[in-house]
Enzyme design. Structure first.
Site, PDB file in Angstrom:
ATOM      1  N   GLN A   1       0.515 -10.195  -5.713  1.00 55.15           N
ATOM      2  CA  GLN A   1       0.108 -11.606  -5.720  1.00 55.15           C
ATOM      3  C   GLN A   1       0.919 -12.443  -6.709  1.00 55.15           C
ATOM      4  O   GLN A   1       0.647 -13.622  -6.894  1.00 55.15           O
ATOM      5  CB  GLN A   1      -1.394 -11.729  -6.051  1.00 55.15           C
ATOM      6  CG  GLN A   1      -2.311 -11.108  -5.019  1.00 55.15           C
ATOM      7  CD  GLN A   1      -2.337 -11.871  -3.682  1.00 55.15           C
ATOM      8  OE1 GLN A   1      -1.872 -13.003  -3.572  1.00 55.15           O
ATOM      9  NE2 GLN A   1      -2.882 -11.235  -2.656  1.00 55.15           N
TER      10      GLN A   1
ATOM     11  N   GLY B   1       5.851  -8.082   1.772  1.00 58.11           N
ATOM     12  CA  GLY B   1       6.490  -9.322   2.218  1.00 58.11           C
ATOM     13  C   GLY B   1       5.567 -10.383   2.789  1.00 58.11           C
ATOM     14  O   GLY B   1       5.830 -11.582   2.663  1.00 58.11           O
ATOM     15  N   HIS B   2       4.453  -9.947   3.424  1.00 59.50           N
ATOM     16  CA  HIS B   2       3.663 -10.939   4.168  1.00 59.50           C
ATOM     17  C   HIS B   2       2.859 -11.883   3.271  1.00 59.50           C
ATOM     18  O   HIS B   2       2.218 -12.807   3.769  1.00 59.50           O
ATOM     19  CB  HIS B   2       2.751 -10.249   5.193  1.00 59.50           C
ATOM     20  CG  HIS B   2       1.634  -9.457   4.608  1.00 59.50           C
ATOM     21  ND1 HIS B   2       0.341  -9.925   4.580  1.00 59.50           N
ATOM     22  CD2 HIS B   2       1.598  -8.226   4.046  1.00 59.50           C
ATOM     23  CE1 HIS B   2      -0.434  -9.007   4.035  1.00 59.50           C
ATOM     24  NE2 HIS B   2       0.300  -7.967   3.703  1.00 59.50           N
TER      25      HIS B   2
ATOM     26  N   THR C   1       0.842  -1.205   0.000  1.00 61.24           N
ATOM     27  CA  THR C   1       0.000   0.000   0.000  1.00 61.24           C
ATOM     28  C   THR C   1       0.878   1.257   0.000  1.00 61.24           C
ATOM     29  O   THR C   1       0.631   2.202  -0.764  1.00 61.24           O
ATOM     30  CB  THR C   1      -0.939  -0.003   1.224  1.00 61.24           C
ATOM     31  OG1 THR C   1      -1.743  -1.187   1.159  1.00 61.24           O
ATOM     32  CG2 THR C   1      -1.825   1.219   1.275  1.00 61.24           C
TER      33      THR C   1
ATOM     34  N   ASN D   1      -6.107 -10.137  -6.939  1.00 66.37           N
ATOM     35  CA  ASN D   1      -6.088 -10.857  -5.666  1.00 66.37           C
ATOM     36  C   ASN D   1      -7.373 -11.614  -5.358  1.00 66.37           C
ATOM     37  O   ASN D   1      -7.357 -12.573  -4.604  1.00 66.37           O
ATOM     38  CB  ASN D   1      -5.777  -9.891  -4.509  1.00 66.37           C
ATOM     39  CG  ASN D   1      -6.601  -8.637  -4.561  1.00 66.37           C
ATOM     40  OD1 ASN D   1      -6.641  -7.934  -5.565  1.00 66.37           O
ATOM     41  ND2 ASN D   1      -7.286  -8.339  -3.485  1.00 66.37           N
TER      42      ASN D   1
ATOM     43  N   THR E   1      14.053   5.857  10.205  1.00 65.43           N
ATOM     44  CA  THR E   1      15.064   4.831  10.501  1.00 65.43           C
ATOM     45  C   THR E   1      14.618   3.481   9.945  1.00 65.43           C
ATOM     46  O   THR E   1      13.475   3.070  10.157  1.00 65.43           O
ATOM     47  CB  THR E   1      15.281   4.748  12.031  1.00 65.43           C
ATOM     48  OG1 THR E   1      15.668   6.050  12.483  1.00 65.43           O
ATOM     49  CG2 THR E   1      16.346   3.730  12.391  1.00 65.43           C
TER      50      THR E   1
ATOM     51  N   CYS F   1     -18.922  -7.610   4.807  1.00 67.38           N
ATOM     52  CA  CYS F   1     -20.057  -7.032   5.514  1.00 67.38           C
ATOM     53  C   CYS F   1     -19.643  -5.693   6.125  1.00 67.38           C
ATOM     54  O   CYS F   1     -18.847  -5.646   7.040  1.00 67.38           O
ATOM     55  CB  CYS F   1     -20.520  -7.979   6.599  1.00 67.38           C
ATOM     56  SG  CYS F   1     -22.029  -7.438   7.364  1.00 67.38           S
TER      57      CYS F   1
HETATM   58  N1  PLP Z   1      -2.275  -5.241  -3.842  1.00 66.71           N
HETATM   59  C1  PLP Z   1      -2.781  -6.483  -3.872  1.00 66.71           C
HETATM   60  C2  PLP Z   1      -3.049  -7.131  -5.185  1.00 66.71           C
HETATM   61  C3  PLP Z   1      -3.050  -7.160  -2.680  1.00 66.71           C
HETATM   62  O1  PLP Z   1      -3.541  -8.400  -2.721  1.00 66.71           O
HETATM   63  C4  PLP Z   1      -2.799  -6.496  -1.451  1.00 66.71           C
HETATM   64  C5  PLP Z   1      -3.142  -7.151  -0.177  1.00 66.71           C
HETATM   65  O2  PLP Z   1      -4.107  -7.872  -0.068  1.00 66.71           O
HETATM   66  C6  PLP Z   1      -2.249  -5.213  -1.487  1.00 66.71           C
HETATM   67  C7  PLP Z   1      -2.006  -4.611  -2.699  1.00 66.71           C
HETATM   68  C8  PLP Z   1      -1.936  -4.462  -0.225  1.00 66.71           C
HETATM   69  O3  PLP Z   1      -0.953  -5.111   0.544  1.00 66.71           O
HETATM   70  P1  PLP Z   1      -0.565  -4.525   1.977  1.00 66.71           P
HETATM   71  O4  PLP Z   1      -1.831  -4.561   2.787  1.00 66.71           O
HETATM   72  O5  PLP Z   1       0.476  -5.420   2.520  1.00 66.71           O
HETATM   73  O6  PLP Z   1      -0.110  -3.156   1.774  1.00 66.71           O
END
Ligand code: PLP
Length: 393
Positions: free
Chosen positions: A188, A209-210, A72, A158, A246, A333
């Site tokens: 993705q 990264g997550h 984001t 996604n 930092t 929802c």
């Molecule tokens: N873009 C896509 C296609 C995603 O699937 C996501 C997270 O679901 C994001 C952006 C945003 O990722 P983050 O919440 O780690 O910033």
């Protein structure tokens, strides 16, 4: 209780090797990378090693990768930073820069574009997609105007897993007007598709990264050398002056390690995940009145998404959760109103059908047993919910 986690497109568990690599940077090697002493030097070395891994993974060049907190943030910086630089350059000409994006982007892109429109800094074209969630290269071409400065299209959607024609769009832009910058949200795609920036023809690429076993709270932005960019966070001169603050050394180390691990196992994971996904799709489609969403062939290995007619996605998620299964639905929802997702709506899926959307997303630890367990449980849950659904007379 059996536990089957099939929500890897939402987030993944931190890999134990990633966690192990990060740990020393919380204790012995805790230094601030801006300091010249030994502690600072250790931190700086770790950051630059991680940057090097990501640079190589993306086929980028020195100083083209900066660390952020998530996709984001990368997306916000890419769009706002680029548009602000045009705003500054065209201060007295009155020209408003134009952005082309698709209507199925993540909210990080759509909301940023909307904001730029609202403050009058950009005009935005939101391209339609077809019934499979595919954007068209022709539509991109038709939307280009003399003031177009940025095209922003995601690599993989996604919600439905459709792979967008990034290479073709990159080639088109190079041919028509190489001065138009191209951003790709590759969130993705990183684990499964070729993300070499020169092959894609992108100037900006965002990742987080997550989604591939690094912690939440670390991301990166690729910025091709020469791409105009105004930083969006003022302060110190970190990250080549583009992202003050930092550096989060343990997380940066974790991101590098996670990329190293996925690069090493990419081919195995891709084939294994595809085969499990196809087993899941085949099984779910045996349930009456179910439909696969997204493109049947141009889809990423880890996402299988469906419409299950006559049931509410949220109710399905709760009953699946009771059976130890994590999945996700496109209808969220909000304030008691079930709103169908903008992605499914753009794919012209009716509001009624969109309520029955369901997404399973696989990960490196998903097994055949996991898939078979889901296939055993799902028909019963669907039948139960359909029995309970009010009949329309
Ligand atoms: N873009 C896509 C296609 C995603 O699937 C996501 C997270 O679901 C994001 C952006 C945003 O990722 P983050 O919440 O780690 O910033």
């Amino acid at each position: 209780m059996v536990k089957v986690y099939l929500d890897n497109a939402a987030t993944t568990q931190v890999d134990t090797e990633v966690f192990r690599a990060m740990r020393p940077y919380y204790s012995l090697k805790f230094g601030n990378a801006s300091e010249p002493h030994l502690w600072g030097q250790q931190a700086r070395k770790a950051i630059e090693e991680s940057r090097q891994i990501i640079t190589q993974f993306l086929g980028a060049k020195l100083k083209e990768i900066i660390f952020t907190s998530c996709a984001t943030e990368s997306i916000n910086l890419a769009h706002r930073g680029l548009i602000e630089s045009f705003k500054v350059a065209n201060l007295h000409s009155g020209k408003v820069p134009h952005i082309i994006t698709s209507s199925i982007e993540h909210k990080a892109v759509l909301e940023t574009c909307k904001h730029l429109e609202q403050i009058g800094w950009a005009k935005v074209t939101y391209l339609p997609v077809d019934e499979y969630g595919l954007a068209s290269v022709k539509d991109v071409e038709k939307a280009i105007r003399p003031e177009t400065v940025l095209v922003s299209i995601m690599y993989v959607n996604n919600e439905v897993g459709t792979i967008e024609p990034i290479v073709e769009i990159g080639q088109l832009l190079k041919k028509i007007n190489p001065k138009i910058y191209f951003h790709c949200d590759a969130t993705q795609a990183i684990q499964y598709l070729d993300c070499q920036v020169d092959k894609l023809g992108v100037d900006l690429l965002s990742l987080t990264g997550h989604k591939f076993y690094a912690p939440k709270g670390i991301g990166a932005l690729y910025i091709r050398k020469g791409t105009p960019m105004v930083r969006q966070q003022d302060g110190g001169g970190q990250e080549y002056g583009l992202r003050a603050g930092t550096e989060n050394v343990p997380y940066i180390v974790g991101l590098g390690k996670a990329i190293e691990l996925i690069a090493n196992r990419k081919s195995v994971i891709v084939n294994r995940t595809k085969s499990l996904r196809d087993r899941l799709i085949k099984g779910i489609l045996k349930i009456p009145e179910t439909k696969l969403t997204g493109h049947p062939a141009k889809r990423v290995p880890h996402i299988a998404s469906f419409i299950i007619e006559g049931v509410e996605g949220e109710a399905m998620l709760l009953l699946l959760s009771d059976k130890g299964i994590a999945a996700s639905s496109g209808s969220a929802c909000t304030s008691g109103i079930l709103a169908p997702s903008h992605v499914l709506t753009a794919m012209r899926i009716s509001q009624k059908s969109a309520h029955g959307s369901l997404r399973f997303s696989l990960g490196k630890d998903t097994t055949t047993q996991d898939i078979d367990y889901v296939l055993e449980v799902m028909p019963k849950i669907v039948a139960q919910l359909r029995r309970m659904a009010p009949k329309i007379i």
